[in-house]
Write a protein that holds these residues in place. Structure first.
Motif, mmCIF file in Angstrom:
data_model
loop_
_atom_site.group_PDB
_atom_site.id
_atom_site.type_symbol
_atom_site.label_atom_id
_atom_site.label_comp_id
_atom_site.label_asym_id
_atom_site.label_seq_id
_atom_site.Cartn_x
_atom_site.Cartn_y
_atom_site.Cartn_z
ATOM 1 N N HIS A 260 -47.856 -2.591 58.553
ATOM 2 C CA HIS A 260 -47.755 -3.594 59.614
ATOM 3 C C HIS A 260 -49.058 -4.370 59.702
ATOM 4 N N LEU A 261 -48.970 -5.687 59.532
ATOM 5 C CA LEU A 261 -50.155 -6.524 59.634
ATOM 6 C C LEU A 261 -50.027 -7.458 60.830
ATOM 7 N N SER A 262 -50.654 -7.078 61.918
ATOM 8 C CA SER A 262 -50.721 -7.920 63.109
ATOM 9 C C SER A 262 -52.109 -8.528 63.146
ATOM 10 N N THR A 263 -52.188 -9.853 63.162
ATOM 11 C CA THR A 263 -53.511 -10.487 63.123
ATOM 12 C C THR A 263 -54.358 -10.108 64.337
ATOM 13 N N GLY A 264 -53.701 -9.914 65.481
ATOM 14 C CA GLY A 264 -54.438 -9.502 66.674
ATOM 15 C C GLY A 264 -55.060 -8.128 66.489
ATOM 16 N N ASP A 265 -54.278 -7.200 65.927
ATOM 17 C CA ASP A 265 -54.779 -5.848 65.670
ATOM 18 C C ASP A 265 -55.896 -5.870 64.633
ATOM 19 N N LEU A 266 -55.714 -6.690 63.585
ATOM 20 C CA LEU A 266 -56.739 -6.791 62.542
ATOM 21 C C LEU A 266 -58.055 -7.292 63.120
ATOM 22 N N LEU A 267 -57.944 -8.288 63.960
ATOM 23 C CA LEU A 267 -59.133 -8.887 64.570
ATOM 24 C C LEU A 267 -59.888 -7.853 65.399
ATOM 25 N N ARG A 268 -59.151 -7.140 66.236
ATOM 26 C CA ARG A 268 -59.788 -6.121 67.093
ATOM 27 C C ARG A 268 -60.407 -5.004 66.257
ATOM 28 N N ALA A 269 -59.724 -4.614 65.181
ATOM 29 C CA ALA A 269 -60.234 -3.531 64.336
ATOM 30 C C ALA A 269 -61.512 -3.954 63.609
ATOM 31 N N GLN A 270 -61.528 -5.173 63.085
ATOM 32 C CA GLN A 270 -62.713 -5.650 62.366
ATOM 33 C C GLN A 270 -63.913 -5.763 63.305
ATOM 34 N N ILE A 271 -63.666 -6.201 64.531
ATOM 35 C CA ILE A 271 -64.750 -6.310 65.514
ATOM 36 C C ILE A 271 -65.273 -4.924 65.877
ATOM 37 N N THR B 43 -67.623 -5.164 60.991
ATOM 38 C CA THR B 43 -67.667 -5.738 59.648
ATOM 39 C C THR B 43 -68.226 -7.162 59.700
ATOM 40 N N GLU B 44 -68.540 -7.698 58.527
ATOM 41 C CA GLU B 44 -69.076 -9.055 58.464
ATOM 42 C C GLU B 44 -68.084 -10.057 59.060
ATOM 43 N N LEU B 45 -66.803 -9.902 58.703
ATOM 44 C CA LEU B 45 -65.783 -10.793 59.242
ATOM 45 C C LEU B 45 -65.613 -10.585 60.743
ATOM 46 N N GLY B 46 -65.680 -9.312 61.168
ATOM 47 C CA GLY B 46 -65.536 -9.002 62.581
ATOM 48 C C GLY B 46 -66.660 -9.602 63.415
ATOM 49 N N LEU B 47 -67.882 -9.508 62.909
ATOM 50 C CA LEU B 47 -69.033 -10.061 63.624
ATOM 51 C C LEU B 47 -68.940 -11.584 63.715
ATOM 52 N N LYS B 48 -68.464 -12.195 62.626
ATOM 53 C CA LYS B 48 -68.306 -13.648 62.616
ATOM 54 C C LYS B 48 -67.246 -14.070 63.637
ATOM 55 N N ALA B 49 -66.148 -13.315 63.669
ATOM 56 C CA ALA B 49 -65.076 -13.625 64.609
ATOM 57 C C ALA B 49 -65.543 -13.439 66.050
ATOM 58 N N LYS B 50 -66.268 -12.355 66.311
ATOM 59 C CA LYS B 50 -66.742 -12.084 67.666
ATOM 60 C C LYS B 50 -67.685 -13.183 68.151
ATOM 61 N N LYS B 51 -68.550 -13.647 67.260
ATOM 62 C CA LYS B 51 -69.494 -14.709 67.630
ATOM 63 C C LYS B 51 -68.732 -15.972 68.056
ATOM 64 N N LEU B 52 -67.693 -16.306 67.286
ATOM 65 C CA LEU B 52 -66.896 -17.488 67.615
ATOM 66 C C LEU B 52 -66.159 -17.311 68.939
ATOM 67 N N MET B 53 -65.578 -16.121 69.119
ATOM 68 C CA MET B 53 -64.823 -15.848 70.340
ATOM 69 C C MET B 53 -65.743 -15.854 71.559
ATOM 70 N N ASP B 54 -66.949 -15.309 71.402
ATOM 71 C CA ASP B 54 -67.912 -15.293 72.510
ATOM 72 C C ASP B 54 -68.315 -16.714 72.908
ATOM 73 N N GLU B 55 -68.220 -17.634 71.948
ATOM 74 C CA GLU B 55 -68.554 -19.029 72.225
ATOM 75 C C GLU B 55 -67.340 -19.819 72.715
ATOM 76 N N GLY B 56 -66.216 -19.094 72.853
ATOM 77 C CA GLY B 56 -65.003 -19.733 73.337
ATOM 78 C C GLY B 56 -64.277 -20.538 72.276
ATOM 79 N N LEU B 57 -64.565 -20.250 71.000
ATOM 80 C CA LEU B 57 -63.956 -20.990 69.905
ATOM 81 C C LEU B 57 -62.841 -20.173 69.253
#
Length: 207
Positions: A29-40, A44-58
């Motif tokens: 099962h590949l849920s993008t929401g679950d993947l995002l939360r798991a990487q953060i 991981t490098e992708l998780g940190l990048k995603a978190k930075k964007l989300m923290d900026e409201g992007l």
């Protein structure tokens, strides 16, 4: 490998059918929401990048999400296939997913969309809201907005897969097992052919 995109508006029973498909076809099962939360959570490098964007409201860009999906594909090489939940939602995402899968000589097998009338969805979600604890299941205006967003997104992606003869719409109202068997009938038509060894040559010996 069997790769299914399963779509359905909130309350259509997509989660229930996903679990049954996963069990029958040995899918991941590949849920993008679950993947995002798991990487953060894993930092991981992708998780940190995603978190930075989300923290900026992007919004997290498609290439980051595709990168997370790629990581999951590589981590589950022995799976019978994947069921994509909530992705792709746009034609560019569908194109990017096709390009990614092509790297592994693979592709999307089919897209199945469960169709349920809006009034039925509202009734189901308001009922679910009594026990789910989710505020968006308890507000009718939010429910209708979610359904509208889903319909808009699906229309685009449905056309993309329809052009490849991979899109199928099913009535999502009825007994769970009956709907499941209908989904399986469609999925089985798109299952990759299993290679079989050629029959051994035989020779007739005459006396």
């Amino acid at each position: 490998m069997l790769n299914i995109v399963l779509f359905g508006p909130p309350g259509a029973g997509k989660g229930t059918q996903s679990q049954k498909l996963i069990a029958r076809y040995n899918l991941v099962h590949l849920s993008t929401g679950d993947l995002l939360r798991a990487q953060i959570a894993q930092g991981t490098e992708l998780g940190l990048k995603a978190k930075k964007l989300m923290d900026e409201g992007l919004l997290v860009p498609d290439e980051v999400v595709i990168g997370m999906i790629d990581s999951s594909l590589q981590a589950n090489k022995t799976a019978g296939g994947f069921i994509f939940d909530g992705f792709p939602r746009t034609v560019p995402q569908a194109q990017s997913l096709d390009e990614l899968l092509a790297k592994y000589d693979n592709g999307i097998s089919c897209m199945v969309a469960l169709e349920v009338a809006e009034e039925e969805l509202v009734t189901r979600l308001l009922e679910r809201g009594k026990t789910s604890g989710r505020p968006d299941d308890q507000d009718e205006s939010k429910i209708r907005k979610r359904v509208t967003v889903y319909n808009t997104e699906t229309a685009q992606v449905a056309g993309y897969y329809a052009a490849q003869n991979k899109f199928h719409a099913l009535n999502g109202i009825g007994p769970i097992d009956s709907i499941f068997e209908q989904i399986c009938e469609l999925v089985d038509k798109h299952k990759p052919a299993v290679a079989t060894a050629p029959a051994a040559a035989t020779s007739e010996v005459k006396a």
